[in-house]
Design an enzyme around this catalytic site. Structure first.
Site, PDB file in Angstrom:
ATOM      1  N   ARG A   2       0.815  -1.216   0.000  1.00  0.00           N
ATOM      2  CA  ARG A   2       0.000   0.000   0.000  1.00  0.00           C
ATOM      3  C   ARG A   2       0.853   1.272   0.000  1.00  0.00           C
ATOM      4  O   ARG A   2       0.389   2.321  -0.436  1.00  0.00           O
ATOM      5  CB  ARG A   2      -0.943  -0.002   1.198  1.00  0.00           C
ATOM      6  CG  ARG A   2      -2.064  -1.000   1.003  1.00  0.00           C
ATOM      7  CD  ARG A   2      -3.034  -1.010   2.132  1.00  0.00           C
ATOM      8  NE  ARG A   2      -4.280  -1.636   1.699  1.00  0.00           N
ATOM      9  CZ  ARG A   2      -5.315  -1.851   2.471  1.00  0.00           C
ATOM     10  NH1 ARG A   2      -5.290  -1.475   3.736  1.00  0.00           N
ATOM     11  NH2 ARG A   2      -6.401  -2.411   1.997  1.00  0.00           N
ATOM     12  N   LYS A  39     -18.905 -18.248   0.608  1.00  0.00           N
ATOM     13  CA  LYS A  39     -20.360 -18.068   0.687  1.00  0.00           C
ATOM     14  C   LYS A  39     -21.006 -17.433  -0.543  1.00  0.00           C
ATOM     15  O   LYS A  39     -20.497 -16.461  -1.086  1.00  0.00           O
ATOM     16  CB  LYS A  39     -20.688 -17.195   1.889  1.00  0.00           C
ATOM     17  CG  LYS A  39     -20.426 -17.897   3.198  1.00  0.00           C
ATOM     18  CD  LYS A  39     -20.930 -17.051   4.331  1.00  0.00           C
ATOM     19  CE  LYS A  39     -20.910 -17.838   5.623  1.00  0.00           C
ATOM     20  NZ  LYS A  39     -21.207 -16.970   6.754  1.00  0.00           N
ATOM     21  N   GLY A  96     -10.081  -9.340  -1.137  1.00  0.00           N
ATOM     22  CA  GLY A  96      -9.829 -10.282  -0.044  1.00  0.00           C
ATOM     23  C   GLY A  96      -8.886 -11.430  -0.334  1.00  0.00           C
ATOM     24  O   GLY A  96      -7.723 -11.239  -0.683  1.00  0.00           O
ATOM     25  N   GLY A 118     -12.564  -4.537   0.469  1.00  0.00           N
ATOM     26  CA  GLY A 118     -13.970  -4.125   0.538  1.00  0.00           C
ATOM     27  C   GLY A 118     -14.334  -3.136  -0.547  1.00  0.00           C
ATOM     28  O   GLY A 118     -15.422  -3.207  -1.140  1.00  0.00           O
TER      29      GLY A 118
HETATM   30  P1  AMP Z   1     -14.442 -15.509   0.871  1.00  0.00           P
HETATM   31  O1  AMP Z   1     -13.955 -14.708   2.035  1.00  0.00           O
HETATM   32  O2  AMP Z   1     -15.933 -15.686   0.840  1.00  0.00           O
HETATM   33  O3  AMP Z   1     -13.877 -15.035  -0.461  1.00  0.00           O
HETATM   34  O4  AMP Z   1     -13.904 -16.971   1.103  1.00  0.00           O
HETATM   35  C1  AMP Z   1     -12.551 -17.306   1.174  1.00  0.00           C
HETATM   36  C2  AMP Z   1     -12.421 -18.600   1.912  1.00  0.00           C
HETATM   37  O5  AMP Z   1     -13.155 -19.592   1.256  1.00  0.00           O
HETATM   38  C3  AMP Z   1     -11.011 -19.112   2.031  1.00  0.00           C
HETATM   39  O6  AMP Z   1     -10.601 -18.991   3.366  1.00  0.00           O
HETATM   40  C4  AMP Z   1     -11.127 -20.583   1.607  1.00  0.00           C
HETATM   41  O7  AMP Z   1     -10.481 -21.458   2.490  1.00  0.00           O
HETATM   42  C5  AMP Z   1     -12.616 -20.821   1.659  1.00  0.00           C
HETATM   43  N1  AMP Z   1     -13.047 -21.911   0.786  1.00  0.00           N
HETATM   44  C6  AMP Z   1     -12.825 -22.046  -0.523  1.00  0.00           C
HETATM   45  N2  AMP Z   1     -13.328 -23.221  -0.965  1.00  0.00           N
HETATM   46  C7  AMP Z   1     -13.877 -23.838   0.091  1.00  0.00           C
HETATM   47  C8  AMP Z   1     -14.544 -25.085   0.277  1.00  0.00           C
HETATM   48  N3  AMP Z   1     -14.747 -25.922  -0.739  1.00  0.00           N
HETATM   49  N4  AMP Z   1     -14.992 -25.403   1.519  1.00  0.00           N
HETATM   50  C9  AMP Z   1     -14.775 -24.559   2.544  1.00  0.00           C
HETATM   51  N5  AMP Z   1     -14.159 -23.350   2.431  1.00  0.00           N
HETATM   52  C10 AMP Z   1     -13.710 -23.004   1.218  1.00  0.00           C
END
Ligand code: AMP
Length: 396
Positions: free
Chosen positions: A35, A198, A354, A377
């Site tokens: 940054r 998610k 992220g 974000g």
């Molecule tokens: P996000 O913050 O929603 O972008 O999610 C990132 C996180 O998703 C990372 O920490 C990954 O470990 C997790 N992730 C990716 N694929 C999977 C999966 N198949 N099952 C559980 N967690 C996952």
């Protein structure tokens, strides 16, 4: 877009909002200076014009209190090292010291003000606080993309006190151009890859980008809600049961907008959420009851590779597996490889938001994609189609 390139800063003082909210070790050393590096072009331009720079930033979450560990003083050696200039420090961002130090600043000099968040007024977006800061300078420059989604005194409110001398810094304009290059003027075919845990956190993004893209690759934990909604057996894989209908609606919307959706076809599954778990590779619709899918399978990796190699513009947000555990990082590494290869052949690739940014840095793909966003974000909210307060304040 009004950037600092539209202004001659000779003999002018510029108040530059940067995002020096950098990660630090226990002994307060900067562990990632991305940054700081990112705003060097902006600072160089102002100084080369013959102007002076007053830097303001936040660091951590001191919540309106003066806290030694969040002092920007601690990161001055790193800032000087990265920028290659001496940086003066003002131990407060308001008060007599600030008034005299900013008043006495000469052309070619840089002054860093103490952490803005030592004052509650910063996060409250206090107009008075912003007005006091505005008195220090002739021009306002916002180069803090990482904080552009916050309506704080120094990121948004302050701009009104510089009706004709408010500008985007070069980092900010680069970030905005990168997003436009995907969503507005992207060369087709345009592919978005969304992974992560998610569906719920990515819905608005998907809906906003559908009109702009040709292909949507869905991976990671969020894919299982789609697979289950389509009638698959997903065992103990991540599921947002209340989002299954929404998943089907997204697929329907994508079809109506001629977007081809690519869901995973197989998965690396494990008998527990651990790097030491037993592992198998199966069809994504047939995950045994006690098992969970933690990474993209081989066929999925190959299919995604083909889509990516046929794309001219690529947007990537979110890992397609639990890359933090080495045994489940392979799918995300393969994806990084495919994107790197497509980029090498001339595609434009943007990685933002992220965990995918953490991933590309950890595995060295940051040098092999076209652009890595500095704002988590802020990038996600831009992809959701929101006009960020920090951007609106300059554009208005
Ligand atoms: P996000 O913050 O929603 O972008 O999610 C990132 C996180 O998703 C990372 O920490 C990954 O470990 C997790 N992730 C990716 N694929 C999977 C999966 N198949 N099952 C559980 N967690 C996952």
């Amino acid at each position: 877009m009004k950037t600092i390139n539209d202004f001659d800063f000779k003999d002018k003082k510029a108040l530059v909002r940067v995002d020096f909210n950098v990660p630090q070790s226990a002994d307060l050393k900067v562990t990632d200076n991305t940054r700081i590096q990112a705003v060097k072009p902006t600072i160089d331009k102002i100084l080369q014009d013959g102007g002076s720079v007053i830097l303001m930033s936040h660091l951590g979450r001191p919540k309106g209190k003066v806290m030694e560990e969040f002092s920007l003083k601690n990161i001055i050696p790193e800032i000087e090292d990265v920028l290659g200039y001496e940086v003066k420090f003002c131990p407060d961002c308001l008060g007599e010291d600030a008034a005299s130090m900013t008043g006495n600043l000469k052309a070619g000099e840089i002054l860093l003000l103490e952490n803005l968040r030592f004052y509650d007024e910063e996060e409250q977006g206090d107009r008075n606080f912003a007005e006091k800061l505005s008195k220090y300078a002739d021009a306002y420059v916002n180069d803090a993309f990482g904080t552009a989604h916050r309506e704080h005194a120094s990121t948004a409110i302050i701009a009104q006190f510089f009706p004709s001398t408010k500008f985007f810094g070069l980092l900010m304009s680069q970030e905005l151009e990168a997003i436009d290059k995907v969503l507005k003027s992207g060369e087709k075919p345009i592919t978005a890859i969304l992974g992560g845990s998610k569906v719920s956190t990515k819905i608005t993004i998907i809906e906003n980008i559908l009109p702009a893209i040709d292909h949507l690759i869905i991976g990671g934990g969020m894919a299982f809600t789609f697979i289950k909604a389509l009638g698959g057996q997903i065992g103990k894989s991540l599921l947002e049961e209340d989002k299954m209908n929404l998943a089907l609606e997204i697929l329907e919307k994508a079809k109506l907008q001629n977007v081809k959706v690519h869901l995973p076809v197989d998965s690396v599954i494990a008998d527990e959420f651990s790097n030491d778990a037993e592992i198998k590779e199966v069809d994504i619709f047939e995950i045994p009851e006690e098992w969970m899918g933690l990474d993209a399978g081989g066929r999925t990796r190959d299919l995604n590779h083909d889509v990516i190699m046929n794309s001219r513009t690529i947007l990537w947000n979110g890992p397609v597996g639990v890359f933090e555990m080495p045994n489940f990082a392979g799918g995300t590494i393969a994806l990084g490889e495919s994107i790197a290869e497509a980029t090498e052949l001339g595609a434009f690739s943007l990685v933002g938001g992220g965990d995918s940014v953490a991933f590309v840095k950890k595995f060295g793909y940051d040098e092999k994609v076209s652009y890595v966003s500095t704002g988590g974000g802020a990038m996600l909210e831009s992809l959701e189609g929101l006009e960020l307060p920090g951007i609106k304040a300059i554009n208005n």
